[in-house]
Design an enzyme around this catalytic site. Structure first.
Site, PDB file in Angstrom:
ATOM      1  N   HIS A 149      12.868  -2.231  -0.899  1.00 31.51           N
ATOM      2  CA  HIS A 149      12.007  -1.828  -2.012  1.00 31.51           C
ATOM      3  C   HIS A 149      12.689  -0.677  -2.764  1.00 31.51           C
ATOM      4  O   HIS A 149      13.402   0.128  -2.157  1.00 31.51           O
ATOM      5  CB  HIS A 149      10.650  -1.374  -1.477  1.00 31.51           C
ATOM      6  CG  HIS A 149       9.675  -1.070  -2.566  1.00 31.51           C
ATOM      7  ND1 HIS A 149       9.674   0.145  -3.227  1.00 31.51           N
ATOM      8  CD2 HIS A 149       8.706  -1.809  -3.141  1.00 31.51           C
ATOM      9  CE1 HIS A 149       8.733   0.121  -4.152  1.00 31.51           C
ATOM     10  NE2 HIS A 149       8.129  -1.051  -4.128  1.00 31.51           N
ATOM     11  N   GLU A 196      11.377  -6.507  -9.257  1.00 29.98           N
ATOM     12  CA  GLU A 196      10.595  -5.303  -9.532  1.00 29.98           C
ATOM     13  C   GLU A 196      11.458  -4.321 -10.310  1.00 29.98           C
ATOM     14  O   GLU A 196      12.160  -3.491  -9.716  1.00 29.98           O
ATOM     15  CB  GLU A 196      10.163  -4.649  -8.213  1.00 29.98           C
ATOM     16  CG  GLU A 196       9.182  -5.466  -7.413  1.00 29.98           C
ATOM     17  CD  GLU A 196       8.241  -4.573  -6.620  1.00 29.98           C
ATOM     18  OE1 GLU A 196       7.025  -4.741  -6.769  1.00 29.98           O
ATOM     19  OE2 GLU A 196       8.713  -3.694  -5.887  1.00 29.98           O
ATOM     20  N   TRP A 212       0.811  -1.230   0.000  1.00 30.46           N
ATOM     21  CA  TRP A 212       0.000   0.000   0.000  1.00 30.46           C
ATOM     22  C   TRP A 212       0.839   1.273   0.000  1.00 30.46           C
ATOM     23  O   TRP A 212       0.279   2.375  -0.094  1.00 30.46           O
ATOM     24  CB  TRP A 212      -0.929   0.009   1.221  1.00 30.46           C
ATOM     25  CG  TRP A 212      -2.094  -0.926   1.103  1.00 30.46           C
ATOM     26  CD1 TRP A 212      -2.391  -1.775   0.070  1.00 30.46           C
ATOM     27  CD2 TRP A 212      -3.144  -1.106   2.066  1.00 30.46           C
ATOM     28  NE1 TRP A 212      -3.542  -2.477   0.322  1.00 30.46           N
ATOM     29  CE2 TRP A 212      -4.034  -2.079   1.545  1.00 30.46           C
ATOM     30  CE3 TRP A 212      -3.417  -0.546   3.306  1.00 30.46           C
ATOM     31  CZ2 TRP A 212      -5.182  -2.500   2.243  1.00 30.46           C
ATOM     32  CZ3 TRP A 212      -4.558  -0.958   3.998  1.00 30.46           C
ATOM     33  CH2 TRP A 212      -5.424  -1.925   3.461  1.00 30.46           C
ATOM     34  N   LYS A 213       2.148   1.130   0.182  1.00 29.73           N
ATOM     35  CA  LYS A 213       3.024   2.315   0.220  1.00 29.73           C
ATOM     36  C   LYS A 213       2.489   3.326   1.243  1.00 29.73           C
ATOM     37  O   LYS A 213       1.946   2.934   2.265  1.00 29.73           O
ATOM     38  CB  LYS A 213       3.169   2.911  -1.185  1.00 29.73           C
ATOM     39  CG  LYS A 213       3.561   1.829  -2.212  1.00 29.73           C
ATOM     40  CD  LYS A 213       4.021   2.354  -3.532  1.00 29.73           C
ATOM     41  CE  LYS A 213       4.393   1.167  -4.428  1.00 29.73           C
ATOM     42  NZ  LYS A 213       5.002   1.569  -5.683  1.00 29.73           N
TER      43      LYS A 213
HETATM   44  P1  PGA Z   1       2.954  -0.726  -8.755  1.00 28.62           P
HETATM   45  O1  PGA Z   1       3.950  -0.884  -7.492  1.00 28.62           O
HETATM   46  O2  PGA Z   1       2.183  -2.018  -8.841  1.00 28.62           O
HETATM   47  O3  PGA Z   1       2.090   0.448  -8.391  1.00 28.62           O
HETATM   48  O4  PGA Z   1       3.801  -0.490  -9.950  1.00 28.62           O
HETATM   49  C1  PGA Z   1       4.606  -2.090  -7.223  1.00 28.62           C
HETATM   50  C2  PGA Z   1       5.580  -1.915  -6.098  1.00 28.62           C
HETATM   51  O5  PGA Z   1       6.205  -0.841  -6.015  1.00 28.62           O
HETATM   52  O6  PGA Z   1       5.757  -2.820  -5.264  1.00 28.62           O
END
Ligand code: PGA
Length: 246
Positions: free
Chosen positions: A88, A160, A8-9
């Site tokens: 991350h 990622e 969710w950041k």
């Molecule tokens: P996103 O983010 O799906 O909005 O690109 C993925 C993440 O940063 O883990």
């Protein structure tokens, strides 16, 4: 079971998290996947006891002490977390985290019995320069160098690519599969076949219900780390639906 990890950041108040949970809780598909939500720390308590896996977006490398602003792995466990993201790309970019610090955090999580989700991936400039694979190798090898030749617990690694996160354009399923094959080869080559059983591999970066099925068709991909598509309960549930039926 597929792994659906929702990052969710720095989004959602407590009230917004409660609304999300109200729409998601009790869905039968939840039993068919390993679902882990990474809310902001302020909303951990909302999801605690919901039956969903709970994780933190970061962890301190020390156990306790005079480390203002850090939260340790034992404290996260105390708050109900069984997982934490490590390194991350937004932590790498805005908080100066590097691979060595990631190794310390992974060790701290294992020591407290939590599962690290270690995030790796090249940025656009590295990719354009043909350095993507070298970057991935370095990110994985630096951690393995520091941790030794055995995994101290379960390890989840999320590929990622920085150029895909938040861009609206995910990597292709084939690109993700190739990167994860390289990552697995590094880990198993170093730690042996037994490590494969403790290793799970995710793709993350602009995934959506439309792209989820293609990723899950790649045998090497165990699941997805989802940012923006996890914030809306309907889109999260659509994602889950695709993944459990892929
Ligand atoms: P996103 O983010 O799906 O909005 O690109 C993925 C993440 O940063 O883990």
């Amino acid at each position: 079971m597929p792994i659906l990890a929702a990052n969710w950041k720095m989004y959602k108040t407590v009230a917004e998290a409660e609304v999300w949970l109200g729409a998601v809780a009790g869905r039968p598909e939840l039993e068919l996947a390993e679902v882990v939500v990474f809310p902001p720390l302020t909303a951990l308590h909302v999801l605690r006891g919901s039956g969903l896996g709970l994780g933190a977006q970061d962890v301190g490398w020390a156990t306790e002490g005079a480390f203002t602003g850090m939260v340790s792995a034992p404290q996260l466990r105390d708050a109900g977390c069984a997982y934490a993201l490590v390194a991350h790309s937004e932590r790498r970019r805005y908080a100066g985290e590097d691979d060595r610090m990631a190794a310390r955090k992974i060790a701290a999580l294992w020591q407290a019995g939590l599962t690290p989700v270690y995030c790796v991936g090249e940025d656009a400039a590295e990719r354009a320069a043909g350095q993507g694979e070298a970057r991935l190798r370095l990110q994985v090898d630096t951690v393995l160098d520091s941790l030794g030749d055995e995994l101290g617990g379960r390890l989840v690694i999320a590929y990622e690519p920085v150029w895909a996160i938040g861009s609206g354009t995910p990597a292709t399923a084939e690109q993700a599969g190739e990167a994860l094959a390289l990552i697995r080869e590094r880990v198993v080559g170093r730690c042996g076949g037994a490590a494969a059983a403790r290793l799970s591999l995710l793709y993350g970066g602009s995934t959506s219900p439309a792209s989820a099925g293609g990723f899950m068709e790649q045998p090497i991909i165990d699941g997805l780390l989802v940012g923006s598509a996890s914030l809306d309960a309907n889109s999260f549930l659509a994602m889950l639906e695709v993944m459990v039926h892929a």
